[in-house]
Structures are given as structure tokens and as C-alpha cells.
Design an enzyme around this catalytic site. Structure first.
Site, PDB file in Angstrom:
ATOM      1  N   HIS A   1      -2.197 -10.416  12.043  1.00  0.00           N
ATOM      2  CA  HIS A   1      -1.664  -9.164  11.499  1.00  0.00           C
ATOM      3  C   HIS A   1      -1.261  -8.331  12.725  1.00  0.00           C
ATOM      4  O   HIS A   1      -2.026  -8.204  13.677  1.00  0.00           O
ATOM      5  CB  HIS A   1      -2.733  -8.437  10.674  1.00  0.00           C
ATOM      6  CG  HIS A   1      -2.354  -7.023  10.393  1.00  0.00           C
ATOM      7  ND1 HIS A   1      -1.159  -6.694   9.795  1.00  0.00           N
ATOM      8  CD2 HIS A   1      -2.975  -5.845  10.648  1.00  0.00           C
ATOM      9  CE1 HIS A   1      -1.073  -5.377   9.690  1.00  0.00           C
ATOM     10  NE2 HIS A   1      -2.159  -4.831  10.210  1.00  0.00           N
TER      11      HIS A   1
ATOM     12  N   CYS B   1      -3.403  -3.714   4.394  1.00  0.00           N
ATOM     13  CA  CYS B   1      -2.434  -4.742   4.821  1.00  0.00           C
ATOM     14  C   CYS B   1      -2.797  -6.143   4.352  1.00  0.00           C
ATOM     15  O   CYS B   1      -2.139  -7.120   4.714  1.00  0.00           O
ATOM     16  CB  CYS B   1      -2.322  -4.758   6.342  1.00  0.00           C
ATOM     17  SG  CYS B   1      -1.816  -3.196   7.025  1.00  0.00           S
TER      18      CYS B   1
ATOM     19  N   GLU C   1       0.844  -1.188   0.000  1.00  0.00           N
ATOM     20  CA  GLU C   1       0.000   0.000   0.000  1.00  0.00           C
ATOM     21  C   GLU C   1       0.886   1.247   0.000  1.00  0.00           C
ATOM     22  O   GLU C   1       0.412   2.344   0.258  1.00  0.00           O
ATOM     23  CB  GLU C   1      -0.982  -0.005   1.161  1.00  0.00           C
ATOM     24  CG  GLU C   1      -0.361  -0.142   2.527  1.00  0.00           C
ATOM     25  CD  GLU C   1      -1.395  -0.029   3.632  1.00  0.00           C
ATOM     26  OE1 GLU C   1      -2.075   0.990   3.690  1.00  0.00           O
ATOM     27  OE2 GLU C   1      -1.498  -0.985   4.430  1.00  0.00           O
TER      28      GLU C   1
HETATM   29  P1  HMG Z   1      -2.749   5.957  21.476  1.00  0.00           P
HETATM   30  O1  HMG Z   1      -3.704   7.057  21.659  1.00  0.00           O
HETATM   31  O2  HMG Z   1      -1.305   6.266  21.222  1.00  0.00           O
HETATM   32  O3  HMG Z   1      -2.725   4.969  22.699  1.00  0.00           O
HETATM   33  O4  HMG Z   1      -3.299   5.109  20.271  1.00  0.00           O
HETATM   34  P2  HMG Z   1      -3.855   4.544  23.765  1.00  0.00           P
HETATM   35  O5  HMG Z   1      -4.217   5.678  24.603  1.00  0.00           O
HETATM   36  O6  HMG Z   1      -4.949   3.791  23.027  1.00  0.00           O
HETATM   37  O7  HMG Z   1      -2.989   3.551  24.629  1.00  0.00           O
HETATM   38  C1  HMG Z   1      -2.425   2.404  24.085  1.00  0.00           C
HETATM   39  C2  HMG Z   1      -2.279   1.377  25.189  1.00  0.00           C
HETATM   40  O8  HMG Z   1      -1.253   1.825  26.088  1.00  0.00           O
HETATM   41  C3  HMG Z   1      -3.525   1.229  26.031  1.00  0.00           C
HETATM   42  O9  HMG Z   1      -3.603  -0.146  26.374  1.00  0.00           O
HETATM   43  C4  HMG Z   1      -3.216   2.047  27.290  1.00  0.00           C
HETATM   44  O10 HMG Z   1      -3.917   1.631  28.450  1.00  0.00           O
HETATM   45  C5  HMG Z   1      -1.735   1.774  27.421  1.00  0.00           C
HETATM   46  P3  HMG Z   1      -5.016  -0.900  26.240  1.00  0.00           P
HETATM   47  O11 HMG Z   1      -5.968  -0.206  27.139  1.00  0.00           O
HETATM   48  O12 HMG Z   1      -5.419  -0.752  24.776  1.00  0.00           O
HETATM   49  O13 HMG Z   1      -4.680  -2.312  26.608  1.00  0.00           O
HETATM   50  N1  HMG Z   1      -0.982   2.784  28.187  1.00  0.00           N
HETATM   51  C6  HMG Z   1      -0.008   2.485  29.047  1.00  0.00           C
HETATM   52  N2  HMG Z   1       0.524   1.307  29.438  1.00  0.00           N
HETATM   53  C7  HMG Z   1       1.556   1.335  30.327  1.00  0.00           C
HETATM   54  N3  HMG Z   1       2.045   2.487  30.869  1.00  0.00           N
HETATM   55  C8  HMG Z   1       1.542   3.673  30.499  1.00  0.00           C
HETATM   56  C9  HMG Z   1       0.467   3.718  29.556  1.00  0.00           C
HETATM   57  N4  HMG Z   1      -0.247   4.706  28.998  1.00  0.00           N
HETATM   58  C10 HMG Z   1      -1.127   4.130  28.157  1.00  0.00           C
HETATM   59  N5  HMG Z   1       2.045   4.796  31.027  1.00  0.00           N
HETATM   60  C11 HMG Z   1      -3.140   3.602  18.449  1.00  0.00           C
HETATM   61  C12 HMG Z   1      -2.803   3.834  19.916  1.00  0.00           C
HETATM   62  C13 HMG Z   1      -2.783   2.180  18.082  1.00  0.00           C
HETATM   63  C14 HMG Z   1      -4.629   3.784  18.211  1.00  0.00           C
HETATM   64  C15 HMG Z   1      -2.337   4.612  17.583  1.00  0.00           C
HETATM   65  O14 HMG Z   1      -0.979   4.332  17.713  1.00  0.00           O
HETATM   66  C16 HMG Z   1      -2.691   4.549  16.112  1.00  0.00           C
HETATM   67  O15 HMG Z   1      -3.624   5.224  15.667  1.00  0.00           O
HETATM   68  N6  HMG Z   1      -1.959   3.701  15.297  1.00  0.00           N
HETATM   69  C17 HMG Z   1      -2.232   3.543  13.886  1.00  0.00           C
HETATM   70  C18 HMG Z   1      -3.491   2.730  13.632  1.00  0.00           C
HETATM   71  C19 HMG Z   1      -3.356   1.264  14.048  1.00  0.00           C
HETATM   72  O16 HMG Z   1      -2.274   0.730  14.160  1.00  0.00           O
HETATM   73  N7  HMG Z   1      -4.508   0.570  14.180  1.00  0.00           N
HETATM   74  C20 HMG Z   1      -4.524  -0.825  14.480  1.00  0.00           C
HETATM   75  C21 HMG Z   1      -5.733  -1.531  13.871  1.00  0.00           C
HETATM   76  S1  HMG Z   1      -5.953  -1.143  12.160  1.00  0.00           S
HETATM   77  C22 HMG Z   1      -4.808  -2.173  11.330  1.00  0.00           C
HETATM   78  O17 HMG Z   1      -4.282  -3.059  11.913  1.00  0.00           O
HETATM   79  C23 HMG Z   1      -4.523  -1.850   9.904  1.00  0.00           C
HETATM   80  C24 HMG Z   1      -3.226  -1.123   9.645  1.00  0.00           C
HETATM   81  O18 HMG Z   1      -2.147  -2.019   9.805  1.00  0.00           O
HETATM   82  C25 HMG Z   1      -3.229  -0.508   8.255  1.00  0.00           C
HETATM   83  C26 HMG Z   1      -3.662  -1.347   7.078  1.00  0.00           C
HETATM   84  O19 HMG Z   1      -4.467  -2.270   7.116  1.00  0.00           O
HETATM   85  O20 HMG Z   1      -3.203  -0.982   5.999  1.00  0.00           O
HETATM   86  C27 HMG Z   1      -2.994   0.011  10.610  1.00  0.00           C
END
Ligand code: HMG
Length: 386
Positions: A233, A111, A79
Site C-alpha cells: 500500500h 484503504c 472511503e
Molecule cells: P511531514 O511532517 O510532512 O514530513 O509528514 P516528515 O518531517 O516526517 O518528513 C518526511 C521525510 O522527508 C522524512 O524522511 C524526512 O527526513 C525527509 P524519513 O526520515 O521518514 O526517511 N525530509 C527531507 N528529505 C530531503 N530533503 C529535505 C527534507 N526534509 C525532510 N529537505 C507525513 C509526513 C507522511 C506524516 C504526512 O504527509 C501525513 O500525515 N500524511 C498523511 C498520513 C499518511 O500518509 N500516513 C501514512 C501511513 S497511514 C496509511 O498508509 C493509511 C492511509 O493511506 C489512509 C487509509 O488507510 O485510509 C493514509
């Protein structure tokens, strides 16, 4: 006829960023990335190492002269294509010196593309049993400096050789797939970075997983107990762990333990590479095969492929006798540990430096002595060094 994965190769850039350095630079608690996302490092590619050179390196790791004579189809899932018209697989065909009478195409669906490629490869070999098909997944995941997805970037390519009587694993005919027209992650043509509804994307990933998994078990009269490992994935390892917990919730403890141990083996590479989009699932599979200590011939492994937008698929493979002989056991020490660690300033400069062509469509690039590299743009043509 048994058709499946005969060889798997992998290539990543020779530079990486420690995720704790990224967290510190952005004023974020490093535990959020290392524990919350279970990410440790991410691979950073300079502009001279694009999806074509990564793909060529991944394939060069596995192909011998006989393969190059017998491959009659190259399918490249990506992609982050380098051209709106010419398929990256055509460049790869030239760089690798594959025999001329081959078909070369690029597949896109976030992906998921390479998974569709695998199915196409299997059908091709079914029709032409002496054929070998090269399926490559190559991507560079960039969200931008300071963006919400910055901690989930990465770069790398996986190459798989598909043929009859494979040396590693047979592709079982049990695929179940699903499409949902949703906007969780997408990249408009005018944008260098994807748009992403982060939280929604994780919910959709998990919902597509559980609904497809239930349908998969029903259609194939299988249960989670039939598998020695599950590969996901991996946009970041923690999401795979959430997926594993959700679909193995009702399993007895000893089954859960085996699956959990193998899950840990399956995320070792992704933890140090980051998201490589189309290749992430297969990087997880390679990590599992090269690092698990309890897999043996005839074991079945289920795979969950997910591409935003969204299309997903679950299917399984069965390991064949002697598969261990066709894998590398020294990748962590020989490749991962030898990469160059970048500072945050170097990362911001190297990863986001774009190619600007002059009025004649020319651009000179810095010298890169990697096995394959983009040397320059000459009259709007990409020129690679073999
Ligand atoms: P974010 O806002 O950085 O993080 O977004 P968050 O607030 O959701 O926190 C992440 C985790 O860290 C949470 O754990 C928190 O509790 C924890 P969870 O509740 O989920 O178990 N946390 C902590 N842990 C320990 N100590 C701390 C602490 N603070 C918080 N101090 C997000 C994370 C993945 C959404 C962001 O990075 C993002 O938007 N990434 C890009 C999109 C993505 O990867 N999506 C995944 C699904 S879609 C997919 O897989 C397709 C893709 O590969 C593309 C394609 O298909 O082409 C992306």
C-alpha cells in the site's frame, strides 16, 4: 480451481499538480517531497469527476460485452463514498450497462476495502465458477490546503476482473490478516477531511507490516526469497521503501537487488498520482506488471494491504503464462504525459470546490466532456453523463 485477476484497468483525472510547485507555494524545500516522500506529482480531480466516474472509467478500460453479460457481482471499495446509503457500485452498474442479475455493494475499511472485496470475489467464483466479479477501488484523497497531509493527496480508481482461469495472475490461498483498534487516520461523518496522527500512522503501518509478514511466513512456510516482487500500500512511495527495507533486511544481496528493482517499477504510477487510498496497492501492482522487465510466468508476488484504523493483510499472487499480453506498455507516455498541469491557484480552486445545492436540492455543474462525468444534482439525485 484457479481463480484470480483476469484484467486490470486504471483511471485517473486528466489534471495534475507538480509536487515541487506545492512545496514552493508552502515555503517547503521541494526535496522534502521528492526525496523525503519520493512523490513527484499528484492527480487532481474536478468535482465533476468523482469516485463513481473514475470507477466507471477504470472498468470501461477493461470490460467487453461478454464480461458485462457474465459479471454477477460488483464490489467497490472506497472511503470517499458519495452517499451514506446508496452504494457507488450501483451507479457504476448503471453507467456500464452490466446485466441486471448482479449484486452491487460498497465496502469500507479505509484503504483496505478492496482487498476484502478480492477475497469475497474469489469465494463467489469458487461457489459459481462461471461468474465474473468486478472489484473496484476508487478514492479521492484530500487533506486540505496547507494541511500536514497535503503532499500525499491524489485521485484515481483501479478495476479488476476476477474469474476462473485468469489471464494475469492466480490469487493464492495464503492470506494472513490483522486488526488493531487504533486512531492513526480517520474521518468523522461531519468532517470533509480526515484527522490524522501522521507520524503514528507511519509507525503503525510499519509495525503491522513486520508482524503480519512474520506470521505470513510462519503460517505458509515461506521466505522472502520465494517472491520476485513485493507490492505495498503506497500512501507515498517512501513508506513502501521503508517497508521493503525492513522485511528484506537479512536477505542475500542478489535477492535484495531483484526486489529493489521491481519496487522501483511498482512506484512509477503512484509517484505521479499520489495516494488513492483503496487503489494504491493495486496501482503499485499495475505499475509493476506494466513496467518490470524481469517478471515471468509462475513468478510469485506478495502484496501488503493496509487500511488505517487498522486492518492489514498479506497475500500473494502467481503470474500465469502470457500475462504480458493483457497489460498496457504505453500508459506513461499515452496517459500520464498527456495530462494538464495545473498551477497552484488552479489546484486550490478545482480540488476543493464543493457542490452546494439550493433549497430544492439542485446544483448545476460546469460542463465536463470526460467519458463519464457528474452533470448536476437534481432534487438531491446525482445525475451522470454516460
Ligand atoms: P511531514 O511532517 O510532512 O514530513 O509528514 P516528515 O518531517 O516526517 O518528513 C518526511 C521525510 O522527508 C522524512 O524522511 C524526512 O527526513 C525527509 P524519513 O526520515 O521518514 O526517511 N525530509 C527531507 N528529505 C530531503 N530533503 C529535505 C527534507 N526534509 C525532510 N529537505 C507525513 C509526513 C507522511 C506524516 C504526512 O504527509 C501525513 O500525515 N500524511 C498523511 C498520513 C499518511 O500518509 N500516513 C501514512 C501511513 S497511514 C496509511 O498508509 C493509511 C492511509 O493511506 C489512509 C487509509 O488507510 O485510509 C493514509
Amino acid at each position: 480451481m484457479k481463480i484470480g485477476i483476469d484484467k486490470i484497468g486504471f483511471a485517473m483525472p486528466d489534471k495534475y499538480l507538480d509536487i515541487r510547485d506545492l512545496a514552493n507555494a508552502r515555503g517547503i524545500d521541494p526535496d522534502k517531497f521528492t526525496k523525503g516522500l519520493m512523490q513527484l506529482e499528484m492527480a487532481i480531480s474536478p468535482r465533476t469527476q468523482d469516485i463513481v466516474t473514475l470507477a466507471a472509467r477504470a472498468a470501461a478500460e477493461i470490460l467487453n460485452d461478454e464480461d458485462k453479460e457474465k459479471i454477477d457481482m460488483i464490489i467497490l471499495g472506497t472511503e470517499t463514498g458519495v452517499d451514506q446509503s446508496k452504494a457507488a457500485s450501483v451507479f457504476v452498474h448503471g453507467l456500464l450497462g452490466i446485466q441486471a442479475f448482479a449484486r452491487s455493494i460498497e465496502i469500507k475499511e479505509a484503504c483496505y476495502g478492496a482487498t476484502a472485496g478480492l477475497e469475497m470475489a474469489r469465494n463467489h467464483v469458487m461457489a459459481k465458477p462461471e461468474s465474473r466479479v468486478l472489484v473496484i477501488a476508487s478514492d479521492i484523497a484530500k487533506y486540505g490546503v496547507g494541511s500536514g497531509g497535503e503532499s500525499t493527496q491524489g485521485a484515481g480508481a483501479i478495476a479488476m476482473l476476477i474469474k476462473k482461469d485468469p489471464a494475469i495472475a492466480v490469487l493464492n490461498r495464503d492470506n494472513v490478516y490483522q486488526t488493531r483498534d487504533k486512531m492513526d487516520f480517520w474521518r468523522p461523518n461531519y468532517s470533509p477531511y480526515p484527522c490524522v496522527d501522521g507520524k503514528f500512522s507511519t509507525e503503525l503501518y510499519l509495525d503491522c507490516l513486520s508482524t503480519t509478514w512474520n506470521q505470513y511466513l510462519k503460517e505458509n512456510s515461506k521466505s522472502a526469497k520465494d517472491f520476485k516482487a513485493l507490492c505495498f500500500h503506497l500512501p507515498y512511495p517512501k513508506l513502501g521503501l521503508k517497508g521493503l527495507s525492513a522485511i528484506t533486511e537479512n536477505l542475500e544481496d542478489h535477492h535484495k537487488e531483484v526486489l529493489s528493482k521491481n519496487f522501483t517499477s511498482s512506484i512509477l504510477y503512484s509517484q505521479r498520482v499520489g495516494n488513492i487510498y483503496t487503489g494504491s496497492l493495486y496501482l503499485g501492482l499495475l505499475s509493476l506488471l506494466e513496467n518490470s522487465e524481469n517478471l515471468k510466468a509462475k513468478d510469485s508476488i506478495a502484496l501488503y494491504s493496509y487500511g488505517s484504523g487498522a486492518v492489514c493483510e498479506i497475500f500473494s499472487i502467481q503470474l500465469v503464462e502470457g500475462f504480458q499480453k493483457h497489460l498496457r506498455k504505453n500508459r506513461l507516455t499515452n496517459d500520464f504525459d498527456k495530462r494538464e498541469k495545473l498551477s497552484i491557484e488552479e489546484y486550490e480552486d478545482i480540488f476543493f470546490k464543493t457542490i452546494e445545492v439550493d433549497e430544492n436540492g439542485n446544483a448545476e455543474l460546469e460542463e465536463d466532456l470526460s467519458p463519464y462525468a457528474l452533470m448536476k444534482i437534481d432534487g438531491h439525485k446525482r445525475v451522470y453523463r454516460k
